[in-house]
Design a protein around this motif. Structure first.
Motif, short mmCIF file in Angstrom:
data_model
loop_
_atom_site.label_atom_id
_atom_site.label_comp_id
_atom_site.label_asym_id
_atom_site.label_seq_id
_atom_site.Cartn_x
_atom_site.Cartn_y
_atom_site.Cartn_z
N LEU A 161 36.94 32.69 29.60
CA LEU A 161 37.02 33.63 30.21
C LEU A 161 36.76 34.70 30.73
O LEU A 161 36.14 35.10 31.74
N LEU A 162 36.35 35.45 29.63
CA LEU A 162 34.99 36.09 29.67
C LEU A 162 34.31 36.48 30.23
O LEU A 162 33.58 37.00 31.13
N LEU A 163 33.64 34.86 30.52
CA LEU A 163 32.31 34.96 30.95
C LEU A 163 32.86 34.79 32.53
O LEU A 163 31.57 34.97 32.99
N ALA A 164 33.58 34.29 32.50
CA ALA A 164 34.37 34.45 33.84
C ALA A 164 34.36 35.68 34.82
O ALA A 164 35.14 35.49 36.29
N ALA A 165 34.96 37.02 34.20
CA ALA A 165 35.14 38.23 33.75
C ALA A 165 34.55 39.07 35.48
O ALA A 165 35.21 38.96 36.19
N PRO A 166 33.74 38.65 35.17
CA PRO A 166 32.53 39.52 36.35
C PRO A 166 32.62 38.97 37.39
O PRO A 166 33.00 39.40 38.48
N GLY A 167 32.74 37.48 38.07
CA GLY A 167 33.03 37.09 39.14
C GLY A 167 34.69 37.47 40.10
O GLY A 167 34.88 37.52 40.78
N LEU A 168 35.55 36.98 38.92
CA LEU A 168 36.50 37.86 39.11
C LEU A 168 37.09 39.08 39.06
O LEU A 168 37.96 39.32 39.63
N LEU A 169 36.55 40.12 38.50
CA LEU A 169 36.66 40.84 38.78
C LEU A 169 36.47 41.64 40.46
O LEU A 169 36.54 42.11 41.16
N TRP A 170 34.80 41.33 40.45
CA TRP A 170 34.43 41.45 42.13
C TRP A 170 35.36 41.04 42.79
O TRP A 170 35.78 41.98 44.32
N LEU A 171 35.88 39.80 43.36
CA LEU A 171 37.16 39.42 44.01
C LEU A 171 38.23 40.14 43.41
O LEU A 171 38.58 40.47 44.72
N GLY A 172 38.45 40.43 42.63
CA GLY A 172 39.73 41.58 41.99
C GLY A 172 39.64 42.68 42.65
O GLY A 172 40.79 43.43 43.12
N TRP A 173 38.70 43.63 43.22
CA TRP A 173 38.64 44.68 43.31
C TRP A 173 38.49 44.64 45.29
O TRP A 173 38.61 44.95 46.21
N ARG A 174 38.35 43.14 45.46
CA ARG A 174 37.99 43.02 47.54
C ARG A 174 39.18 42.23 47.74
O ARG A 174 39.36 42.37 48.94
N TRP A 175 39.72 41.18 46.88
CA TRP A 175 40.58 40.49 47.80
C TRP A 175 41.69 40.51 46.31
O TRP A 175 41.43 39.16 45.97
N PRO A 176 42.57 40.89 45.73
CA PRO A 176 43.46 40.81 45.03
C PRO A 176 44.24 40.06 45.04
O PRO A 176 44.69 39.30 44.29
N GLY A 177 45.06 40.14 46.41
CA GLY A 177 45.61 39.10 46.48
C GLY A 177 45.02 37.56 47.12
O GLY A 177 46.00 36.64 46.30
N LEU A 178 43.61 37.30 47.55
CA LEU A 178 43.01 35.85 47.52
C LEU A 178 43.50 35.44 45.75
O LEU A 178 43.49 34.28 45.39
N LEU A 179 42.43 36.29 45.65
CA LEU A 179 42.38 36.36 43.82
C LEU A 179 43.92 35.85 42.97
O LEU A 179 43.57 34.34 42.30
#
Length: 380
Positions: A161-179
């Motif tokens: 999960l931490l390996l995926a965290a950078p991509g998830l955080l990038w999306l979370g700032w921009r499109w939280p609903g989509l994430l």
């Protein structure tokens, strides 16, 4: 002539550390340690007996919150993405190494108990026997995370999960609903079709399917992002407090009153037979099915919404738990090793309230001592 001192820019005020995160994480670590020594009296008092979820959900959710707070700012628009990526993946590498170290220590304990204390029980528990039956394959599988010993298999989930965290955080700032929508759909599909990472040489899958458990981590990340902005992910309101309180009360009655739990379990079976997705009706930890997920989220919301919880967590009486929570990784690693040692000892002693009390108290004392030392380590 007086020296001219250049004016300094005012320092940005640091936000106060929320005491709830450390205290509740410390409480989760204590609970995990107690539950990882099966057959002791105190495990009947832990949270898993009061509802559908247990400390594992709390651990993953709070890990997501911590990752959102620690690495989230780097991935906001205009942030230092590469710095955040390096920090997040550096932490993931540390988790991987700690997992391998704990695995090696547990194998050594199992062998030592059998070799010097004539207590071979641990050799036949928690997947250690796979190494005895398939030594070469298992030695390849362990570093690849394709084989994981029982009770010490949550760090691989956190690592992925931490390996995926950078991509998830990038999306979370921009499109939280989509994430959040994508995370929910992945959770539903993974649970419905039993999707998981396979294990080898023993057939099966991970104890925690990353495709299912990611939903808790994503919710934690989004919570961390909102906290960085000084906001809440889910606002506090009376009706939502009422709903979550009622759900938690129902889960408690469901668990402790057989006359209520029996009919409700049959009701879920009827819904399953009627075609409702399995992941909504089942109680299964591997795929973090709906009853467990909703219970964990309801408990997290209620604890975050009640002001008295924050005041209690800030009190000096709970500072030992806060200390443990601040040093979660070393405390968890030591606790995992000690729990396996105690499991091996209990294969000879069986249930013994006095001995179990002494062993658990000793194990927790060592974890608190390590956390205290680590908290004061120079250059920590």
């Amino acid at each position: 002539m007086a020296a001219v001192v250049a004016p300094q820019a005012p320092k940005k005020a640091r936000s106060a550390r929320d005491p709830r995160l450390d205290v509740l994480r410390g409480a989760a670590l204590v609970t995990i340690f107690v539950n990882h020594v099966p057959g002791n009296f105190y495990e009947s008092l832990t949270i898993r007996n009061w509802g559908f979820s247990d400390a594992a959900e709390a651990f993953v959710l709070m890990s997501g919150v911590s990752a959102g707070l620690a690495y989230g700012p780097a991935f906001r628009p205009g942030g230092e993405v590469w710095s955040g990526l390096a920090r997040a993946w550096g932490r993931a590498w540390t988790l991987y190494l700690v997992h391998l170290l704990v695995t090696l220590a547990v194998l050594g304990i199992a062998a030592g108990l059998a070799l010097w204390f004539h207590t071979p029980g641990l050799l036949h528990m928690n997947g250690v026997d796979v190494l005895l039956g398939h030594p070469l394959q298992t030695l390849v599988a362990l570093p690849l995370l394709l084989h994981q010993l029982g009770y010490i298999n949550i760090l691989p989930l956190y690592f992925v999960l931490l390996l995926a965290a950078p991509g998830l955080l990038w999306l979370g700032w921009r499109w939280p609903g989509l994430l959040m929508t994508a995370s929910g759909m992945l959770w539903l599909v993974a649970g419905t079709f039993r999707l998981n990472v396979p294990t080898w040489p023993a057939s099966g899958g991970w104890q925690f399917s990353p495709l299912s458990w990611q939903i808790l981590f994503v919710l934690g990340l989004l919570t961390g992002i909102r906290l960085r902005e000084g906001r809440r992910l889910v606002p506090i309101n009376a009706w939502l407090i009422g709903i979550t309180s009622a759900f938690l009360a129902m889960a408690l009655v469901w668990r402790i009153v057989p006359a209520v739990g029996g009919p409700l379990n049959h009701g879920l079976m009827w819904l399953d037979e009627a075609g409702l997705p399995w992941t909504v009706t089942a109680f299964h930890k591997v795929w973090e099915t709906a009853p467990r997920l909703f219970h964990a989220l309801a408990l997290a919301y209620l604890l975050s919404a009640i002001p008295a919880v924050r005041r209690a967590c800030a009190s000096v009486w709970l500072s030992p738990l806060a200390l443990l929570g601040r040093q979660a990784l070393p405390a968890f690693a030591l606790g995992s090793v000690l729990a396996m040692l105690l499991q091996g000892i209990k294969t000879r002693t069986g249930e013994d309230l006095l001995l179990d009390s002494l062993m658990l108290a000793g194990g927790l004392s060592l974890q608190f001592a390590l956390a205290w030392a680590k908290d004061r380590w120079p250059g920590r």
